[in-house]
Design a protein around this motif. Structure first.
Motif, PDB file in Angstrom:
ATOM      1  N   ARG A  16       0.892  -1.245  -0.292  1.00 45.12           N
ATOM      2  CA  ARG A  16      -0.075   0.081   0.223  1.00 45.12           C
ATOM      3  C   ARG A  16       0.897   1.165   0.026  1.00 45.12           C
ATOM      4  O   ARG A  16       0.265   2.452  -0.261  1.00 45.12           O
ATOM      5  N   ASP A  62      -4.780   7.045   9.333  1.00 47.11           N
ATOM      6  CA  ASP A  62      -5.442   5.782   9.438  1.00 47.11           C
ATOM      7  C   ASP A  62      -6.375   5.471   8.132  1.00 47.11           C
ATOM      8  O   ASP A  62      -6.609   4.511   7.656  1.00 47.11           O
ATOM      9  N   ALA A  63      -7.374   6.442   8.132  1.00 51.01           N
ATOM     10  CA  ALA A  63      -8.525   6.270   7.348  1.00 51.01           C
ATOM     11  C   ALA A  63      -7.962   6.209   5.851  1.00 51.01           C
ATOM     12  O   ALA A  63      -8.584   5.562   5.151  1.00 51.01           O
ATOM     13  N   GLU A  64      -6.965   7.190   5.415  1.00 54.79           N
ATOM     14  CA  GLU A  64      -6.391   7.214   3.991  1.00 54.79           C
ATOM     15  C   GLU A  64      -5.736   5.795   4.035  1.00 54.79           C
ATOM     16  O   GLU A  64      -5.854   5.108   2.952  1.00 54.79           O
ATOM     17  N   TRP A  65      -4.879   5.175   4.855  1.00 55.80           N
ATOM     18  CA  TRP A  65      -4.157   3.964   4.770  1.00 55.80           C
ATOM     19  C   TRP A  65      -5.177   2.895   4.594  1.00 55.80           C
ATOM     20  O   TRP A  65      -5.097   2.038   3.683  1.00 55.80           O
ATOM     21  N   ALA A  66      -6.220   2.665   5.319  1.00 55.17           N
ATOM     22  CA  ALA A  66      -7.257   1.679   5.174  1.00 55.17           C
ATOM     23  C   ALA A  66      -7.963   1.773   3.741  1.00 55.17           C
ATOM     24  O   ALA A  66      -8.429   0.522   3.328  1.00 55.17           O
ATOM     25  N   ALA A  67      -8.184   2.788   3.223  1.00 54.08           N
ATOM     26  CA  ALA A  67      -8.933   3.037   2.081  1.00 54.08           C
ATOM     27  C   ALA A  67      -8.045   2.430   0.874  1.00 54.08           C
ATOM     28  O   ALA A  67      -8.506   2.509  -0.442  1.00 54.08           O
ATOM     29  N   ARG A  68      -6.796   2.487   0.988  1.00 59.45           N
ATOM     30  CA  ARG A  68      -5.860   2.284  -0.085  1.00 59.45           C
ATOM     31  C   ARG A  68      -5.909   0.806  -0.825  1.00 59.45           C
ATOM     32  O   ARG A  68      -6.116  -0.215   0.168  1.00 59.45           O
ATOM     33  N   VAL A  69      -5.902   0.723  -2.075  1.00 57.19           N
ATOM     34  CA  VAL A  69      -6.040  -0.506  -2.794  1.00 57.19           C
ATOM     35  C   VAL A  69      -4.585  -1.088  -3.015  1.00 57.19           C
ATOM     36  O   VAL A  69      -3.697  -0.392  -3.464  1.00 57.19           O
TER      37      VAL A  69
END
Length: 622
Positions: A539, A561-568
């Motif tokens: 990621r 954290d939110a951006e990290w979790a949303a990454r493909v």
């Protein structure tokens, strides 16, 4: 005997954690030991096949059933300098066995590839898997089941771990490891490294580089830096699988030949029942811990963060990186051998070598002393050095009481550093190991933007284009065992070293391996889980702020954290990575590879359902 409380605690934790798998392994080994040599009960046609090519006296000994039969399993080939000396060893071993009234048969050869030849080439993708292939080949060699003991001849990176993993499937037999020894010193390692960097910078051409490399690697024997091959030899000493002081005696010398012959005689003694030391009793939780302590005290190869768990698993013992890290906190660094210093292993050996190291560690209560070894039942035997007396006979004497060179080897009271220089990193990017023994304190923490590459060649191309003249953390991903076999990324060492020498803060983060001779540049390696198994390293994007902190044990990305979790996660382009140079034959190995902390190969030990079940089973890693 007293033992340091941390050494005791780690050993006990390993023992408790391993109890189900270890007990299952021991049950199988004791069952095999009670069964005795199958040779004595073989049908006549089977036995005739087993000794059809033997000489008259050997045939009579084997068919009579009283003489012991020693298997020789060798990694000999004459292309690789470390293994070329092994050509003459079987004859020496057979003669020595005959002197003891025993027979020695060459049971089989195992493959021996050289990471030095395959670095940066397609064949490197088979390197880690060659360890498991060697284990299988060792098992095939011993599967005729007509042997009372074994001698394993091997030296280099994956060969010794592979031989040991395979031999542990026959752990009811006594097994002695017989090394070849290092080549004489050539071009100093520091000068070799400097010339490699000059080549990376384009300041010298191929002819100059080849001339330097040929001066460094110039004769039969192991390469003289303290990489994985020589770390293997240290490990066999600390685990009690060599004769004492055998590791670093040069090939082609009278002392080397005397030690080889003595290994044959000792194997016959053990197999006949004198001071019997079956392999399953030599390799236990204590000897595994002793090996890890030796690894840390000498600044050994990071590749053993893969090999030690794999070896331990073959004996039913479960080891993880936290064990290594906790031991590292109390085991001081006693040796500086290239790449952790400028000396080579010949100079280390001359300064006092393994005998000095063992005595110092025993004196500091950092080793389990009362352990079974091929020499006896006291590790103090390994605080001695072999020599030839006035009559030319092999003998042992106490290792030097003082270091012959304090720039290479130091006593426990005055170490190079208070810890062993191997740390575990954890965080958003997973788990990794980092070797700090060759780093300056200022290099222990690097926080910089990421530059992401899918191959080491892509990083080198960016360097040549002048795109890396800044602080950065190089992320080289999709280099784990499932992706492409986890090749060493040795070509990156000169490139990143040049940038570091230019004053830039650089570090490497990868789910691949670095060379056992690496260490100059901060490198968080073996990142687990690997990208192809869902690891978070996939990621990371260019420009992300990464933190590699060996002091705090942190490996993280400073992204919300939110951006990290949303990454493909990125999808690898592995076209061309799985065919050519034999790689197409190892698709099964990539599919079944366990994670790096379990050893990274395709063989993993698991508890069998009952005595008589297969010793080794394959499982898919997480």
């Amino acid at each position: 005997m007293a033992i340091h409380p941390v050494i005791a605690a780690v050993t006990e934790r390993i023992r408790r954690r391993s109890q189900p798998t270890r007990q299952a392994y021991l049950a199988r080994m004791t069952h095999a030991r009670r069964a005795g040599p199958v040779r004595k009960s073989l049908p006549c046609a089977n036995l005739a096949h087993a000794c059809a090519a033997a000489g008259t006296s050997e045939k009579a000994a084997l068919t009579g059933g009283e003489a012991v039969n020693i298997a020789i399993v060798s990694a000999y080939n004459d292309m690789l300098s470390a293994h070329q000396p092994l050509e003459t060893y079987p004859a020496i071993l057979k003669q020595a066995a005959a002197e003891m009234g025993a027979v020695a048969q060459f049971a089989g050869g195992v493959p021996a590839m050289c990471d030095g030849v395959t670095q940066g080439e397609a064949g490197m993708d088979l390197s880690l898997f060659s360890r498991d292939t060697i284990a299988l080949a060792t098992a095939v060699a011993l599967s005729h089941n007509v042997f009372d003991g074994a001698l394993c001849l091997g030296v280099c990176d994956k060969i010794v771990p592979g031989l040991l993993i395979g031999a542990l499937a026959f752990g009811h037999l006594p097994v002695i490891f017989v090394p070849g020894g290092p080549m004489p010193s050539g071009l100093p390692n520091a000068e070799k490294a400097k010339i490699r960097q000059l080549y990376a910078e384009g300041k010298i051409g191929r002819e100059g580089l080849l001339e330097a490399e040929s001066r460094a690697y110039h004769a039969p024997g192991t390469c003289t830096f303290y990489g994985t091959a020589n770390t293997n030899q240290m490990l066999m000493e600390l685990m009690g699988l060599h004769l004492p002081g055998t590791a670093f005696v040069n090939p082609g010398t009278p002392l080397r030949d005397a030690l080889t012959a003595q290994a044959g005689r000792r194997a016959a003694q053990l197999a006949r029942g004198e001071h019997l030391a079956p392999l399953y009793e030599v390799v236990d939780e204590r000897s595994i811990v002793n090996g890890m302590v030796g690894l840390l005290a000498t600044g050994g190869s990071t590749n053993h963060a893969l090999h030690v768990p794999a070896i331990a698993a073959a004996a039913g013992i479960v080891v993880d990186w936290d064990d290594l890290a906790e031991l590292s906190g109390v085991v001081p660094l006693l040796a500086r051998v290239y790449p952790n210093g400028s000396a080579d292993v010949n100079q280390f050996h001359a300064a006092g070598g393994m005998g000095f190291v063992v005595r110092e560690l025993l004196g500091g209560e950092l080793l389990h002393r009362e352990v079974r070894t091929v020499a006896g039942s006291d590790l103090a035997d390994y605080a001695q050095a072999p020599y030839l007396d006035a009559e030319g006979q092999l003998a042992w004497r106490d290792a030097p009481a003082t270091s012959g060179d304090m720039t290479i080897l130091r006593p426990l009271a005055d170490p190079f550093s208070a810890d062993g220089g191997l740390r575990v990193l954890t965080g958003k990017l997973g788990r990794a190991v980092i070797k700090t023994s060759a780093l300056k304190p200022a290099q222990h923490t690097v926080q910089a933007p990421a530059r992401v590459f899918d191959t080491q060649e892509a990083l080198q191309a960016a360097f040549k284009r002048g795109e890396l003249e800044h602080d950065f953390v190089a992320v080289v991903r999709f280099q784990g065992p499932r992706a492409n076999g986890m090749p060493e990324l040795h070509k990156l060492t000169p490139t990143l070293g040049v940038l570091q020498d230019r004053g830039f803060k650089v570090a490497l983060v990868t789910d691949g391996r670095m060379s056992g001779a690496s260490g100059k540049v901060p490198a968080a390696i073996h990142v687990s889980p690997e990208c192809l198994a869902g690891g978070p390293l996939a990621r990371v994007r260019d420009g992300d702020l990464l933190r590699v902190d060996a002091e705090r044990g942190e490996l993280t990305v400073l992204v919300a954290d939110a951006e990290w979790a949303a990454r493909v996660p990125a999808v690898p382009d592995l076209d061309g990575e799985h065919w050519g140079c034999g790689r197409e034959l190892f698709g099964f190995a990539r599919a079944l590879a366990v994670n790096a902390e379990q050893g990274g190969g395709f063989i993993a030990a698991c508890p069998p359902p009952s005595v008589g079940a297969p010793v080794m089973a394959v499982e898919v890693g997480a």
